[in-house]
Write a protein that holds these residues in place. Structure first.
Motif, PDB file in Angstrom:
ATOM      1  N   HIS A  93      10.071 -17.412 -19.732  1.00  0.00           N
ATOM      2  CA  HIS A  93       8.665 -17.694 -19.476  1.00  0.00           C
ATOM      3  C   HIS A  93       7.782 -17.398 -20.684  1.00  0.00           C
ATOM      4  O   HIS A  93       6.550 -17.476 -20.587  1.00  0.00           O
ATOM      5  CB  HIS A  93       8.188 -16.882 -18.269  1.00  0.00           C
ATOM      6  CG  HIS A  93       8.931 -17.224 -17.002  1.00  0.00           C
ATOM      7  ND1 HIS A  93       8.654 -18.341 -16.257  1.00  0.00           N
ATOM      8  CD2 HIS A  93       9.961 -16.594 -16.370  1.00  0.00           C
ATOM      9  CE1 HIS A  93       9.466 -18.394 -15.203  1.00  0.00           C
ATOM     10  NE2 HIS A  93      10.259 -17.336 -15.249  1.00  0.00           N
ATOM     11  N   HIS A  94       8.404 -17.099 -21.816  1.00  0.00           N
ATOM     12  CA  HIS A  94       7.670 -16.796 -23.046  1.00  0.00           C
ATOM     13  C   HIS A  94       7.768 -17.968 -24.026  1.00  0.00           C
ATOM     14  O   HIS A  94       8.758 -18.702 -24.035  1.00  0.00           O
ATOM     15  CB  HIS A  94       8.234 -15.552 -23.724  1.00  0.00           C
ATOM     16  CG  HIS A  94       8.285 -14.340 -22.855  1.00  0.00           C
ATOM     17  ND1 HIS A  94       7.282 -13.402 -22.836  1.00  0.00           N
ATOM     18  CD2 HIS A  94       9.233 -13.908 -21.972  1.00  0.00           C
ATOM     19  CE1 HIS A  94       7.598 -12.444 -21.979  1.00  0.00           C
ATOM     20  NE2 HIS A  94       8.783 -12.731 -21.437  1.00  0.00           N
ATOM     21  N   GLY A 140       7.111 -15.850 -14.109  1.00  0.00           N
ATOM     22  CA  GLY A 140       8.144 -14.863 -14.374  1.00  0.00           C
ATOM     23  C   GLY A 140       7.916 -13.553 -13.663  1.00  0.00           C
ATOM     24  O   GLY A 140       8.845 -12.764 -13.484  1.00  0.00           O
ATOM     25  N   LEU A 141       6.671 -13.312 -13.267  1.00  0.00           N
ATOM     26  CA  LEU A 141       6.338 -12.109 -12.507  1.00  0.00           C
ATOM     27  C   LEU A 141       6.024 -12.446 -11.051  1.00  0.00           C
ATOM     28  O   LEU A 141       5.460 -11.616 -10.327  1.00  0.00           O
ATOM     29  CB  LEU A 141       5.137 -11.397 -13.147  1.00  0.00           C
ATOM     30  CG  LEU A 141       5.345 -10.853 -14.563  1.00  0.00           C
ATOM     31  CD1 LEU A 141       4.061 -10.247 -15.092  1.00  0.00           C
ATOM     32  CD2 LEU A 141       6.471  -9.816 -14.593  1.00  0.00           C
ATOM     33  N   GLY A 142       6.369 -13.666 -10.659  1.00  0.00           N
ATOM     34  CA  GLY A 142       6.147 -14.074  -9.275  1.00  0.00           C
ATOM     35  C   GLY A 142       4.762 -14.611  -8.975  1.00  0.00           C
ATOM     36  O   GLY A 142       4.414 -14.806  -7.810  1.00  0.00           O
ATOM     37  N   VAL A 143       3.952 -14.886 -10.017  1.00  0.00           N
ATOM     38  CA  VAL A 143       2.604 -15.428  -9.814  1.00  0.00           C
ATOM     39  C   VAL A 143       2.610 -16.886 -10.281  1.00  0.00           C
ATOM     40  O   VAL A 143       2.251 -17.198 -11.426  1.00  0.00           O
ATOM     41  CB  VAL A 143       1.532 -14.615 -10.570  1.00  0.00           C
ATOM     42  CG1 VAL A 143       0.130 -15.117 -10.209  1.00  0.00           C
ATOM     43  CG2 VAL A 143       1.657 -13.134 -10.272  1.00  0.00           C
ATOM     44  N   ASP A 144       3.022 -17.773  -9.422  1.00  0.00           N
ATOM     45  CA  ASP A 144       3.080 -19.189  -9.772  1.00  0.00           C
ATOM     46  C   ASP A 144       1.675 -19.740  -9.990  1.00  0.00           C
ATOM     47  O   ASP A 144       0.748 -19.433  -9.241  1.00  0.00           O
ATOM     48  CB  ASP A 144       3.764 -19.983  -8.660  1.00  0.00           C
ATOM     49  CG  ASP A 144       5.240 -19.638  -8.521  1.00  0.00           C
ATOM     50  OD1 ASP A 144       5.792 -19.063  -9.478  1.00  0.00           O
ATOM     51  OD2 ASP A 144       5.818 -19.940  -7.463  1.00  0.00           O
ATOM     52  N   GLY A 145       1.530 -20.564 -11.028  1.00  0.00           N
ATOM     53  CA  GLY A 145       0.256 -21.203 -11.318  1.00  0.00           C
ATOM     54  C   GLY A 145      -0.595 -20.489 -12.348  1.00  0.00           C
ATOM     55  O   GLY A 145      -1.572 -21.059 -12.833  1.00  0.00           O
ATOM     56  N   LEU A 146      -0.246 -19.242 -12.703  1.00  0.00           N
ATOM     57  CA  LEU A 146      -1.013 -18.477 -13.687  1.00  0.00           C
ATOM     58  C   LEU A 146      -0.308 -18.516 -15.039  1.00  0.00           C
ATOM     59  O   LEU A 146       0.887 -18.240 -15.131  1.00  0.00           O
ATOM     60  CB  LEU A 146      -1.181 -17.032 -13.228  1.00  0.00           C
ATOM     61  CG  LEU A 146      -1.975 -16.103 -14.173  1.00  0.00           C
ATOM     62  CD1 LEU A 146      -3.415 -16.579 -14.324  1.00  0.00           C
ATOM     63  CD2 LEU A 146      -1.929 -14.658 -13.671  1.00  0.00           C
ATOM     64  N   SER A 147      -1.053 -18.897 -16.085  1.00  0.00           N
ATOM     65  CA  SER A 147      -0.501 -18.948 -17.437  1.00  0.00           C
ATOM     66  C   SER A 147      -1.561 -18.522 -18.434  1.00  0.00           C
ATOM     67  O   SER A 147      -2.770 -18.550 -18.146  1.00  0.00           O
ATOM     68  CB  SER A 147       0.004 -20.354 -17.775  1.00  0.00           C
ATOM     69  OG  SER A 147      -1.064 -21.285 -17.715  1.00  0.00           O
ATOM     70  N   ASP A 182      -6.729 -18.327 -23.836  1.00  0.00           N
ATOM     71  CA  ASP A 182      -6.851 -19.171 -22.653  1.00  0.00           C
ATOM     72  C   ASP A 182      -6.133 -18.521 -21.484  1.00  0.00           C
ATOM     73  O   ASP A 182      -4.982 -18.077 -21.628  1.00  0.00           O
ATOM     74  CB  ASP A 182      -6.230 -20.553 -22.890  1.00  0.00           C
ATOM     75  CG  ASP A 182      -7.071 -21.437 -23.788  1.00  0.00           C
ATOM     76  OD1 ASP A 182      -8.087 -20.938 -24.324  1.00  0.00           O
ATOM     77  OD2 ASP A 182      -6.722 -22.616 -23.954  1.00  0.00           O
ATOM     78  N   ILE A 183      -6.812 -18.466 -20.341  1.00  0.00           N
ATOM     79  CA  ILE A 183      -6.186 -17.990 -19.097  1.00  0.00           C
ATOM     80  C   ILE A 183      -6.454 -19.047 -18.036  1.00  0.00           C
ATOM     81  O   ILE A 183      -7.615 -19.394 -17.782  1.00  0.00           O
ATOM     82  CB  ILE A 183      -6.752 -16.631 -18.650  1.00  0.00           C
ATOM     83  CG1 ILE A 183      -6.560 -15.575 -19.744  1.00  0.00           C
ATOM     84  CG2 ILE A 183      -6.096 -16.174 -17.358  1.00  0.00           C
ATOM     85  CD1 ILE A 183      -7.228 -14.249 -19.430  1.00  0.00           C
ATOM     86  N   LYS A 184      -5.394 -19.559 -17.425  1.00  0.00           N
ATOM     87  CA  LYS A 184      -5.541 -20.645 -16.459  1.00  0.00           C
ATOM     88  C   LYS A 184      -4.769 -20.350 -15.185  1.00  0.00           C
ATOM     89  O   LYS A 184      -3.635 -19.865 -15.236  1.00  0.00           O
ATOM     90  CB  LYS A 184      -5.043 -21.970 -17.060  1.00  0.00           C
ATOM     91  CG  LYS A 184      -5.263 -23.171 -16.151  1.00  0.00           C
ATOM     92  CD  LYS A 184      -4.860 -24.472 -16.846  1.00  0.00           C
ATOM     93  CE  LYS A 184      -5.166 -25.686 -15.973  1.00  0.00           C
ATOM     94  NZ  LYS A 184      -4.806 -26.960 -16.656  1.00  0.00           N
ATOM     95  N   TYR A 185      -5.404 -20.663 -14.061  1.00  0.00           N
ATOM     96  CA  TYR A 185      -4.726 -20.533 -12.768  1.00  0.00           C
ATOM     97  C   TYR A 185      -4.906 -21.821 -11.980  1.00  0.00           C
ATOM     98  O   TYR A 185      -6.020 -22.346 -11.866  1.00  0.00           O
ATOM     99  CB  TYR A 185      -5.277 -19.361 -11.948  1.00  0.00           C
ATOM    100  CG  TYR A 185      -4.583 -19.213 -10.605  1.00  0.00           C
ATOM    101  CD1 TYR A 185      -3.270 -18.756 -10.538  1.00  0.00           C
ATOM    102  CD2 TYR A 185      -5.222 -19.573  -9.423  1.00  0.00           C
ATOM    103  CE1 TYR A 185      -2.614 -18.649  -9.319  1.00  0.00           C
ATOM    104  CE2 TYR A 185      -4.581 -19.466  -8.199  1.00  0.00           C
ATOM    105  CZ  TYR A 185      -3.268 -19.009  -8.158  1.00  0.00           C
ATOM    106  OH  TYR A 185      -2.603 -18.919  -6.957  1.00  0.00           O
ATOM    107  N   VAL A 186      -3.806 -22.340 -11.446  1.00  0.00           N
ATOM    108  CA  VAL A 186      -3.807 -23.546 -10.630  1.00  0.00           C
ATOM    109  C   VAL A 186      -3.312 -23.183  -9.235  1.00  0.00           C
ATOM    110  O   VAL A 186      -2.195 -22.654  -9.090  1.00  0.00           O
ATOM    111  CB  VAL A 186      -2.907 -24.641 -11.232  1.00  0.00           C
ATOM    112  CG1 VAL A 186      -2.955 -25.899 -10.366  1.00  0.00           C
ATOM    113  CG2 VAL A 186      -3.313 -24.961 -12.664  1.00  0.00           C
TER     114      VAL A 186
END
Length: 440
Positions: free
Chosen positions: A291-292, A345-352, A392-396
């Motif tokens: 995930h990196h 990778g930490l179980g938070v889908d949609g956050l990058s 940049d921090i994005k959540y979908v």
């Protein structure tokens, strides 16, 4: 250009589609059955804290609505259809003292100062289209996105162009396209205007009658993508573009991704912006591990003019085109280091998230003095340097009533020494909320 050879991208693109017509599928979904209607809501807040003395801060906030209808095609060997759109922008905040972020229309007072933007602005347009086999022709208001003419999509409303386009998809993974446009509707205006360039917009009577382009885009391989495009901005420049991107999978977790972007720009016709002979390229190398991701990039402008592009557009397909600066000054060399992480990778889908640092340096004393670009740069800029930091921090949202709604927070810091007069010291925050709705 010499009279012996006339650059006609539209003809080249059309001719390229002809040999494949006999192999195409005549099936059509139908005008109604193949139609779609989408509504895109975008809430955009921009806040630019300018740190240079005498330069005011910019702060604006708006809500945009974009409705797009795309029909299918009527039955038959040649099918007909129509695309239509309507846009509305509402000002939520943005007084005259803070105007100028470019998400809202600019209103200039009699004394030359920027006044408050209007409370609302809107536009609408349409394009007629026809399709024969795998070849599609459109005429009217177009949404375009390629390396030589890409409408701006990073503000509250998108940019459109008025003209014609032609595309063919007969070969799997290969797009052939071309076209010509004469007007553009910028993302912060209601009306249309002639095509100009980012730096040429600073000069009077430097717009072009039309822009023509042709190109090929290859994505038929999981490992390789490549683009080859050419464009003529009448009486200003000929521009050519090539890129190549390769992904090598080391194993299930690790992949390597090297790539190249290259532009050559040469003045043509009446040369309204003066002499231009510019080669600009960027190289990147990305390592993806789980995930990196880590990316290193190098960019170079070879020429005594900056790398220029269509005004308000996004046709800067270069690795060091950042949130504030494009690192595109004459003879500029720049590099970038970026790190990205996907929180799945930490179980938070949609956050990058992505964090990057870019730095550039140029000798601006070599900038050409016989064209429209020179006033933009400091003649004493022997050792001009600047840097930019971006986060940049994005959540979908992945499910529920807000599925596909995204929230993007962007932060940038830019600093330059006194020799680099083209861009200011500032800290900038952007908050963009997108909500796409597919109504049918």
């Amino acid at each position: 250009m010499s009279s012996a050879f006339r650059f006609t991208p539209l003809f080249i693109a059309f001719a390229a589609t002809m040999p494949t017509v006999a192999h195409a599928d005549e099936a059509a979904e139908g005008f109604v059955a193949g139609s779609s209607f989408n509504l895109h809501l975008r809430n955009a807040y921009f806040n630019r804290n300018n740190l240079n003395s005498g330069v005011r801060d910019n702060r604006e906030w708006g809500q945009g609505f974009v409705a797009r209808f795309e029909s299918g095609y009527t039955p038959g060997t040649v099918g007909f259809g129509v695309d239509a759109h309507a846009m509305l922008g509402l000002k939520l905040d943005g007084g005259g003292g803070h105007a100028g972020t470019s998400i809202l229309p600019e209103h200039t007072k009699a004394n030359g100062e920027l006044g408050a933007a209007p409370h609302a602005f809107s536009t609408a347009g349409a394009a007629l289209k026809l399709k024969a086999f795998d070849t599609e022709f459109k005429a009217g208001d177009l949404f375009l996105s390629n390396p030589v003419i890409a409408g701006g999509e990073t503000r509250m409303l998108p940019q459109t162009f008025r003209g014609v386009s032609l595309s063919n998809n007969s070969i799997a993974g290969l797009l052939l396209e071309g076209g010509q446009v004469s007007f553009t509707k910028p993302y912060n205006q209601s009306g249309h205007r002639r095509i100009d360039t980012y730096y040429g917009a600073l000069q009077d009577n430097r717009d072009s009658q039309h822009l023509s382009w042709a190109g090929a885009s290859w994505s038929g391989s999981e490992a390789i993508t490549s683009n080859l495009y050419a464009a003529e901005l009448k009486d200003i420049w000929n521009q050519y573009y090539f890129d190549f991107d390769y992904t090598y999978a080391v194993n299930d977790l690790v992949s390597l991704n090297p790539g190249l972007h290259f532009y050559h720009t040469q003045d043509t016709g009446q040369a309204l912006l003066g002499d231009i002979d510019n080669n600009t390229f960027s190289l990147h190398f990305t390592v993806n591990a789980g995930h990196h991701s880590v990316t290193a990039a190098y960019q170079r402008v070879n020429g005594n003019t900056p790398f220029d592009y269509i005004n308000l557009g996004d046709s800067v397909f270069l690795d060091n085109s950042r949130m504030y600066s494009d690192f595109n000054a004459p003879n500029e060399r720049s590099w970038k280091l970026a790190y990205g992480y996907d929180f799945a990778g930490l179980g938070v889908d949609g956050l990058s998230t992505e964090l990057s640092y870019s730095r550039g340096e140029a000798d601006l004393t070599k900038a050409a003095q016989n064209n429209a670009y020179y006033d933009y740069y400091n003649a004493d800029g022997k050792h001009a340097t600047h840097w930019e930091r971006d986060l940049d921090i994005k959540y979908v949202f992945q499910q529920g009533d807000f599925k596909d709604l995204s929230v993007l927070l962007r932060y940038a810091s830019h600093r330059a020494n006194q020799a680099y007069a083209a861009e200011q010291d500032n800290d900038e925050i952007r908050l963009i909320v997108d909500y796409p709705l597919n109504l049918f």
